[in-house]
Design a protein around this motif. Structure first.
Motif, PDB file in Angstrom:
ATOM      1  N   ASP A  83     -10.436 -41.777  23.308  1.00 50.37           N
ATOM      2  CA  ASP A  83     -10.417 -42.882  22.341  1.00 50.37           C
ATOM      3  C   ASP A  83     -11.812 -43.423  22.009  1.00 50.37           C
ATOM      4  O   ASP A  83     -11.944 -44.448  21.347  1.00 50.37           O
ATOM      5  CB  ASP A  83      -9.460 -44.004  22.778  1.00 50.37           C
ATOM      6  CG  ASP A  83      -9.779 -44.524  24.153  1.00 50.37           C
ATOM      7  OD1 ASP A  83     -10.598 -43.894  24.860  1.00 50.37           O
ATOM      8  OD2 ASP A  83      -9.212 -45.559  24.525  1.00 50.37           O
ATOM      9  N   ILE A  84     -12.846 -42.711  22.420  1.00 50.04           N
ATOM     10  CA  ILE A  84     -14.203 -43.070  21.973  1.00 50.04           C
ATOM     11  C   ILE A  84     -14.584 -42.125  20.843  1.00 50.04           C
ATOM     12  O   ILE A  84     -14.415 -40.913  20.965  1.00 50.04           O
ATOM     13  CB  ILE A  84     -15.222 -42.929  23.116  1.00 50.04           C
ATOM     14  CG1 ILE A  84     -15.040 -44.065  24.106  1.00 50.04           C
ATOM     15  CG2 ILE A  84     -16.642 -42.939  22.573  1.00 50.04           C
ATOM     16  CD1 ILE A  84     -16.092 -44.095  25.180  1.00 50.04           C
ATOM     17  N   SER A  85     -15.093 -42.695  19.750  1.00 47.08           N
ATOM     18  CA  SER A  85     -15.530 -41.840  18.648  1.00 47.08           C
ATOM     19  C   SER A  85     -16.891 -41.235  18.992  1.00 47.08           C
ATOM     20  O   SER A  85     -17.874 -41.952  19.168  1.00 47.08           O
ATOM     21  CB  SER A  85     -15.646 -42.662  17.363  1.00 47.08           C
ATOM     22  OG  SER A  85     -16.309 -41.880  16.400  1.00 47.08           O
ATOM     23  N   LEU A  86     -16.904 -39.925  19.097  1.00 44.89           N
ATOM     24  CA  LEU A  86     -18.163 -39.235  19.388  1.00 44.89           C
ATOM     25  C   LEU A  86     -18.619 -38.427  18.176  1.00 44.89           C
ATOM     26  O   LEU A  86     -19.294 -37.410  18.315  1.00 44.89           O
ATOM     27  CB  LEU A  86     -17.990 -38.324  20.612  1.00 44.89           C
ATOM     28  CG  LEU A  86     -17.763 -39.047  21.950  1.00 44.89           C
ATOM     29  CD1 LEU A  86     -17.509 -38.042  23.067  1.00 44.89           C
ATOM     30  CD2 LEU A  86     -18.938 -39.948  22.321  1.00 44.89           C
ATOM     31  N   VAL A  87     -18.271 -38.941  16.969  1.00 48.26           N
ATOM     32  CA  VAL A  87     -18.646 -38.242  15.742  1.00 48.26           C
ATOM     33  C   VAL A  87     -20.171 -38.112  15.685  1.00 48.26           C
ATOM     34  O   VAL A  87     -20.898 -39.104  15.836  1.00 48.26           O
ATOM     35  CB  VAL A  87     -18.145 -39.016  14.498  1.00 48.26           C
ATOM     36  CG1 VAL A  87     -18.632 -38.341  13.222  1.00 48.26           C
ATOM     37  CG2 VAL A  87     -16.635 -39.104  14.524  1.00 48.26           C
ATOM     38  N   GLY A  88     -20.640 -36.901  15.499  1.00 44.32           N
ATOM     39  CA  GLY A  88     -22.079 -36.661  15.387  1.00 44.32           C
ATOM     40  C   GLY A  88     -22.788 -36.522  16.724  1.00 44.32           C
ATOM     41  O   GLY A  88     -23.953 -36.152  16.773  1.00 44.32           O
ATOM     42  N   VAL A  89     -22.084 -36.847  17.805  1.00 44.89           N
ATOM     43  CA  VAL A  89     -22.741 -36.761  19.109  1.00 44.89           C
ATOM     44  C   VAL A  89     -22.720 -35.300  19.572  1.00 44.89           C
ATOM     45  O   VAL A  89     -21.667 -34.688  19.689  1.00 44.89           O
ATOM     46  CB  VAL A  89     -22.041 -37.665  20.146  1.00 44.89           C
ATOM     47  CG1 VAL A  89     -22.617 -37.437  21.533  1.00 44.89           C
ATOM     48  CG2 VAL A  89     -22.191 -39.127  19.745  1.00 44.89           C
ATOM     49  N   MET A  90     -23.900 -34.754  19.771  1.00 44.59           N
ATOM     50  CA  MET A  90     -23.990 -33.331  20.112  1.00 44.59           C
ATOM     51  C   MET A  90     -24.101 -33.112  21.617  1.00 44.59           C
ATOM     52  O   MET A  90     -23.603 -32.127  22.146  1.00 44.59           O
ATOM     53  CB  MET A  90     -25.208 -32.709  19.427  1.00 44.59           C
ATOM     54  CG  MET A  90     -25.142 -32.826  17.905  1.00 44.59           C
ATOM     55  SD  MET A  90     -26.719 -32.414  17.153  1.00 44.59           S
ATOM     56  CE  MET A  90     -26.840 -30.695  17.573  1.00 44.59           C
ATOM     57  N   SER A  91     -24.764 -34.012  22.275  1.00 44.14           N
ATOM     58  CA  SER A  91     -25.022 -33.796  23.698  1.00 44.14           C
ATOM     59  C   SER A  91     -25.440 -35.119  24.331  1.00 44.14           C
ATOM     60  O   SER A  91     -25.906 -36.025  23.630  1.00 44.14           O
ATOM     61  CB  SER A  91     -26.153 -32.769  23.826  1.00 44.14           C
ATOM     62  OG  SER A  91     -26.400 -32.460  25.163  1.00 44.14           O
ATOM     63  N   TRP A  92     -25.272 -35.204  25.638  1.00 42.70           N
ATOM     64  CA  TRP A  92     -25.715 -36.409  26.345  1.00 42.70           C
ATOM     65  C   TRP A  92     -26.030 -36.051  27.789  1.00 42.70           C
ATOM     66  O   TRP A  92     -25.587 -35.013  28.296  1.00 42.70           O
ATOM     67  CB  TRP A  92     -24.647 -37.514  26.285  1.00 42.70           C
ATOM     68  CG  TRP A  92     -23.331 -37.130  26.883  1.00 42.70           C
ATOM     69  CD1 TRP A  92     -22.937 -37.241  28.193  1.00 42.70           C
ATOM     70  CD2 TRP A  92     -22.220 -36.554  26.188  1.00 42.70           C
ATOM     71  NE1 TRP A  92     -21.662 -36.781  28.348  1.00 42.70           N
ATOM     72  CE2 TRP A  92     -21.194 -36.352  27.135  1.00 42.70           C
ATOM     73  CE3 TRP A  92     -21.974 -36.195  24.857  1.00 42.70           C
ATOM     74  CZ2 TRP A  92     -19.958 -35.809  26.805  1.00 42.70           C
ATOM     75  CZ3 TRP A  92     -20.745 -35.647  24.535  1.00 42.70           C
ATOM     76  CH2 TRP A  92     -19.746 -35.467  25.492  1.00 42.70           C
ATOM     77  N   ASP A  93     -26.796 -36.926  28.417  1.00 43.31           N
ATOM     78  CA  ASP A  93     -27.143 -36.705  29.827  1.00 43.31           C
ATOM     79  C   ASP A  93     -27.402 -38.063  30.472  1.00 43.31           C
ATOM     80  O   ASP A  93     -27.654 -39.057  29.778  1.00 43.31           O
ATOM     81  CB  ASP A  93     -28.393 -35.813  29.932  1.00 43.31           C
ATOM     82  CG  ASP A  93     -28.593 -35.261  31.345  1.00 43.31           C
ATOM     83  OD1 ASP A  93     -27.597 -35.167  32.104  1.00 43.31           O
ATOM     84  OD2 ASP A  93     -29.737 -34.931  31.690  1.00 43.31           O
TER      85      ASP A  93
END
Ligand SMILES: CC(C)(COP(=O)(O)OP(=O)(O)OC[C@H]1O[C@@H](n2cnc3c(N)ncnc32)[C@H](O)[C@@H]1OP(=O)(O)O)[C@@H](O)C(=O)NCCC(=O)NCCS
Length: 112
Positions: A83-93
């Motif tokens: 339920d979190i919008s991760l539109v456009g999010v490619m990667s995270w750390d």
């Protein structure tokens, strides 16, 4: 591509004071996160969550919308709920450190 960052520092004694408040703990931490039940460890997870709120601009009440898991080597990683919008999010750390009574975390997000 945009780089978004968030960081947070937490006094470990603050988390120590929470350890007996099971209702509060359940609002902040997933059961898997509570398996290593030490204030230092949980303060690091708490700091990752606050850092992710900053990096992604999430509401400060989004505690259970992300879960901090660990690789077999001990590196923390964030699992976001659907339920979190991760539109456009490619990667995270994320990364955690503790010293001198404080836990510190940083989260970096790469966004298209
Ligand atoms: C693991 C390491 C980061 C611990 O550093 P430290 O100064 O003793 O302790 P810190 O408080 O700064 O960091 C501890 C946190 O580092 C994180 N960590 C542990 N192993 C890690 C790894 N392999 N990679 C990234 N982060 C790691 C954890 O979040 C841990 O705290 P937590 O388990 O409570 O969440 C250190 O041993 C190191 O620099 N290792 C190099 C990376 C590595 O571990 N390589 C191969 C291991 S097989």
């Amino acid at each position: 591509m945009n780089v978004k960052t968030g960081c947070d520092i937490v006094e470990i004694s603050r988390i120590e004071a929470m350890l007996k408040q099971s209702e509060l703990l359940g609002k902040i931490f997933h059961p898997s996160e509570l398996e290593r039940f030490t204030a230092e460890h949980l303060a690091g997870i708490f700091a990752v969550k606050e850092s992710a709120f900053k990096a992604l601009g999430l509401s400060p009440n989004s505690w259970l919308k992300l879960e901090v898991n660990y690789t077999p080597e001990g590196k923390p990683k964030i699992i976001f709920s659907n339920d979190i919008s991760l539109v456009g999010v490619m990667s995270w750390d994320c990364s955690i450190s503790h010293d001198g009574g404080f836990a510190y975390a940083v989260v970096v997000v790469l966004q298209d």
